[in-house]
Design an enzyme around this catalytic site. Structure first.
Site, PDB file in Angstrom:
ATOM      1  N   GLU A 184       5.295 -23.253  24.766  1.00 25.17           N
ATOM      2  CA  GLU A 184       5.132 -22.398  25.945  1.00 25.17           C
ATOM      3  C   GLU A 184       4.035 -21.380  25.681  1.00 25.17           C
ATOM      4  O   GLU A 184       3.480 -21.319  24.581  1.00 25.17           O
ATOM      5  CB  GLU A 184       6.470 -21.705  26.261  1.00 25.17           C
ATOM      6  CG  GLU A 184       7.561 -22.698  26.648  1.00 25.17           C
ATOM      7  CD  GLU A 184       8.897 -22.031  26.895  1.00 25.17           C
ATOM      8  OE1 GLU A 184       8.962 -21.082  27.678  1.00 25.17           O
ATOM      9  OE2 GLU A 184       9.873 -22.461  26.281  1.00 25.17           O
ATOM     10  N   ARG A 187       7.442  -9.970  26.123  1.00 23.71           N
ATOM     11  CA  ARG A 187       8.228 -10.938  25.335  1.00 23.71           C
ATOM     12  C   ARG A 187       7.519 -12.290  25.239  1.00 23.71           C
ATOM     13  O   ARG A 187       7.032 -12.818  26.236  1.00 23.71           O
ATOM     14  CB  ARG A 187       9.586 -11.137  26.000  1.00 23.71           C
ATOM     15  CG  ARG A 187      10.438 -12.208  25.355  1.00 23.71           C
ATOM     16  CD  ARG A 187      11.736 -12.357  26.091  1.00 23.71           C
ATOM     17  NE  ARG A 187      11.530 -12.871  27.416  1.00 23.71           N
ATOM     18  CZ  ARG A 187      11.849 -14.101  27.813  1.00 23.71           C
ATOM     19  NH1 ARG A 187      12.378 -14.957  26.957  1.00 23.71           N
ATOM     20  NH2 ARG A 187      11.646 -14.480  29.044  1.00 23.71           N
ATOM     21  N   HIS A 229       7.871 -13.740  35.565  1.00 19.33           N
ATOM     22  CA  HIS A 229       7.541 -15.117  35.163  1.00 19.33           C
ATOM     23  C   HIS A 229       6.453 -15.611  36.103  1.00 19.33           C
ATOM     24  O   HIS A 229       6.567 -15.450  37.327  1.00 19.33           O
ATOM     25  CB  HIS A 229       8.778 -16.015  35.249  1.00 19.33           C
ATOM     26  CG  HIS A 229       8.605 -17.305  34.517  1.00 19.33           C
ATOM     27  ND1 HIS A 229       7.749 -18.290  34.950  1.00 19.33           N
ATOM     28  CD2 HIS A 229       9.148 -17.766  33.366  1.00 19.33           C
ATOM     29  CE1 HIS A 229       7.791 -19.304  34.097  1.00 19.33           C
ATOM     30  NE2 HIS A 229       8.632 -19.010  33.127  1.00 19.33           N
ATOM     31  N   ARG A 275       2.469 -14.538  29.155  1.00 21.72           N
ATOM     32  CA  ARG A 275       2.918 -14.430  30.549  1.00 21.72           C
ATOM     33  C   ARG A 275       2.337 -13.279  31.336  1.00 21.72           C
ATOM     34  O   ARG A 275       2.102 -13.398  32.530  1.00 21.72           O
ATOM     35  CB  ARG A 275       4.423 -14.209  30.551  1.00 21.72           C
ATOM     36  CG  ARG A 275       5.101 -15.492  30.513  1.00 21.72           C
ATOM     37  CD  ARG A 275       6.551 -15.286  30.658  1.00 21.72           C
ATOM     38  NE  ARG A 275       7.101 -16.543  30.200  1.00 21.72           N
ATOM     39  CZ  ARG A 275       8.330 -16.751  29.896  1.00 21.72           C
ATOM     40  NH1 ARG A 275       9.186 -15.768  30.008  1.00 21.72           N
ATOM     41  NH2 ARG A 275       8.725 -17.918  29.506  1.00 21.72           N
ATOM     42  N   HIS A 278      11.679 -11.489  36.030  1.00 22.34           N
ATOM     43  CA  HIS A 278      12.351 -12.490  35.203  1.00 22.34           C
ATOM     44  C   HIS A 278      13.131 -11.889  34.044  1.00 22.34           C
ATOM     45  O   HIS A 278      14.253 -12.294  33.761  1.00 22.34           O
ATOM     46  CB  HIS A 278      11.263 -13.432  34.675  1.00 22.34           C
ATOM     47  CG  HIS A 278      11.744 -14.556  33.840  1.00 22.34           C
ATOM     48  ND1 HIS A 278      12.550 -15.546  34.332  1.00 22.34           N
ATOM     49  CD2 HIS A 278      11.521 -14.862  32.522  1.00 22.34           C
ATOM     50  CE1 HIS A 278      12.804 -16.420  33.376  1.00 22.34           C
ATOM     51  NE2 HIS A 278      12.205 -16.023  32.265  1.00 22.34           N
TER      52      HIS A 278
END
Ligand code: FAD
Ligand code: SIN
Length: 526
Positions: free
Chosen positions: A113, A384, A241, A288, A349
């Site tokens: 990811e 994160r 997100h 992100r 998110h």
């Protein structure tokens, strides 16, 4: 009614469930959940759980990826500890019955990811969270020393304040004696006394109009600890997100996992042009914060309601095999992801901040621990890294369990705690006051405290929120408690903390981006 236990666990997601299973070997546990035991953010996790398993991956790479995503605010000691301990805690999950996908050679099939330099995400198809939640729920249900109370809502933790003593913010002698808990079936508030308490109430997504979080995510634990004068930190770092399915009216928004971009899917504008390479050399797999901001920017300059995620060039069979739920969900909306681009938008998110804890998961309040999304451990910093939250939750649940077991052997249950006083309260005449204020809070946060912020927007948000705060406190004082009212009050507390911390950070870093201070390089004044 007064209930007594060695360990009180508030919340039944991955953090609360795994902690309960560990402490239950050493005493009596009461595990409460405001919803059905299966309903938690954990159940919705798709991508998986990040940990180092095979070469060429190694601890140093995972540590570096986490630090880079965190944009200078991670606690390096914490990052090292979580990265090194995650593999063992994942083995424990496997022993509890969690199944992760394996390839034909019997090795774990690792996903990748945004922000990860290696394939390191263990997963179960595209519904990893459900597999974890179901396995842990089976275990706690089978444990003779865990009493499960569903539809029980923790209202406030009990401290010296309830014995009539003054409690100051961040005071090192504050102690937690348990919690007042509303039984949602009877509307009665009961006193739960415990030797130690774990706060594991998850995130805050419902502060926003568009969120991937289920409706349980209303920041209750953070608000309770803030009211009890505990230390809360890093609340300005809310992760949006980048890719939730654009399907107006659906709540929560259905997540389109980042693992799909790890698999090769490409973000495009509505006229079919790839755009992420303009923003970051890592393209669609940049961290992100960068991808969400880029999408937000493209949507704003083009006046579009969404961008596209295109999978049409990927191997059709493998796509269906790895992402069966996403395939089916999109098909139900007449989107065949093997041919059609998926319309996506960013959605609130994950809360990176929360209840500040030390390396054993202890909060600033004695006998009170926190683990999972409700806590701020120092792992995530300003942003994160994908799939690090499930690993953090199991590592910290284990740490907190170890220390709580020792503390529970030393302390006794507190006597003389007054029962909840509902004298003079009545049922609110009009529920519309609560539901309307709830919606207004979501609008304020979405319009003024979203992906891109400014002083003007934050000031306006604070002024609006103050009005709703006053109205809600008045209502709270005179009302019989209800879940909706308590959640509204908690959301307002949490919204206030986010705005105050965002206002005091005079720089743009990680997930906090403000047009007034677009560069990095200042410190928080909160
Ligand atoms: P939760 O799982 O949210 O559990 C909270 C519990 O607290 C629930 O039982 C709830 O009922 C209870 N509760 C809340 N308030 C109260 C109260 N007042 N009284 C009593 N009980 C209360 N992370 C990853 O690492 N990898 C992923 O692939 C991933 N995918 C995700 C996909 C989605 C759609 C979402 C929403 C999140 C995802 N995340 C992922 C984040 C991750 O799932 C969560 O951070 C994590 O599951 C949180 O676990 P938790 O135990 O802290 O809280
Ligand atoms: C996802 O699957 O994209 C979500 C992963 C995460 O939030 O860590």
């Amino acid at each position: 009614m007064v209930r007594k236990t060695d360990f009180l666990v508030i919340g039944a997601g991955i953090a609360g469930l795994s902690y309960a299973l560990k402490v239950a070997e050493h005493g009596k546990v009461i595990l409460i959940s405001k919803a059905d035991l299966k309903e938690a953010n954990t159940k919705y996790a798709q991508g998986g759980i990040a940990a180092v398993t095979y070469q060429p991956d190694n601890y140093e790479k995972h540590i570096q990826d986490t630090l880079i995503a965190g944009d200078g605010l991670c606690n390096k000691e914490v990052v090292e500890m979580v990265v090194r301990e995650a593999p063992n805690q994942i083995k424990q999950l496997i022993e509890w019955g969690v199944k992760f996908d394996q390839n034909e050679q019997g090795k774990y099939d690792l996903g990748r990811e945004g922000g990860h330099s290696e394939y390191r995400v263990l997963h179960h198809k595209d519904n990893t969270g459900e597999e974890i939640q179901n396995s842990l729920v089976r275990q706690v249900k089978a444990h003779p020393d865990i009493e499960i109370l569903e539809h029980h809502f923790a209202v406030d933790i009990i401290t010296q304040h309830h014995l009539g003593k003054l409690v100051k913010r961040s005071h090192k002698d504050t102690e937690c004696y348990g919690a007042y808990v509303l039984d949602l079936k009877t509307d009665q508030v009961h006193t739960f006394l415990s030797k130690t308490t774990l706060m594991a109430t998850g995130g805050t997504g419902n502060l926003y109009d568009t969120t991937t979080n289920p409706k349980i995510a209303t920041g209750d634990g953070i608000a309770m600890v803030y009211r009890a004068k505990g230390v809360i930190e890093n609340m300005e770092f809310i992760q949006f997100h980048p890719t939730s399915l654009y399907n107006p009216g659906e709540r929560p928004s259905f997540l389109i996992t980042e693992a799909l971009r790890g698999f090769g899917a490409i973000l495009k504008t509505t006229d079919g042009k790839e755009f992420m390479s303009k923003y970051d050399p890592r393209g669609c797999l940049a961290p992100r914060d960068i991808v969400a901001r880029a999408i937000d920017h493209e949507m704003k300059i083009r006046g579009d309601d969404f961008v596209y995620l295109d999978c049409s060039h990927l191997n059709e069979e493998k796509l269906k095999e790895h992402f069966p739920n996403i395939y089916q969900k999109c098909l139900s909306l007449n989107i065949d992801i093997t041919k059609d681009p998926i319309p996506v938008v960013p959605a609130a998110h994950y809360m990176c901040g929360g209840i500040k804890v030390d390396m054993n998961g202890k909060s600033s309040i004695n006998r009170l621990y926190a683990a999972g999304e409700v806590s701020s451990t120092g792992l995530h910093g300003a942003n994160r890294l994908a799939s690090n939250s499930l690993s953090e939750a199991v590592v910290y649940a284990n740490k907190a369990a170890k220390e709580s077991i020792q503390i529970a052997q030393k302390v006794s249950l507190q006597e003389n705690i007054p029962e909840w006083n509902a004298h003079g309260t009545t049922y609110p005449e009009e529920m519309i006051m609560i539901t309307q204020n709830y919606k207004e809070v979501q609008q304020i946060m979405s319009n003024y405290v979203g992906i891109v912020r400014s002083n003007l927007r934050l000031e306006r948000a604070l002024r609006r929120l103050e009005i709703i705060f006053k109205e809600t406190e008045e209502l709270y004082e005179k009302s019989v408690l209800s879940q909706k009212l308590c959640e509204l009050r908690n959301l307002i507390n949490v919204g206030y903390l986010i705005i105050k911390m965002a206002k005091s950070l005079h720089e743009s870093r990680g997930l906090h981006y403000t047009i007034d201070y677009p560069k990095k390089g200042s410190v928080s004044e909160f």
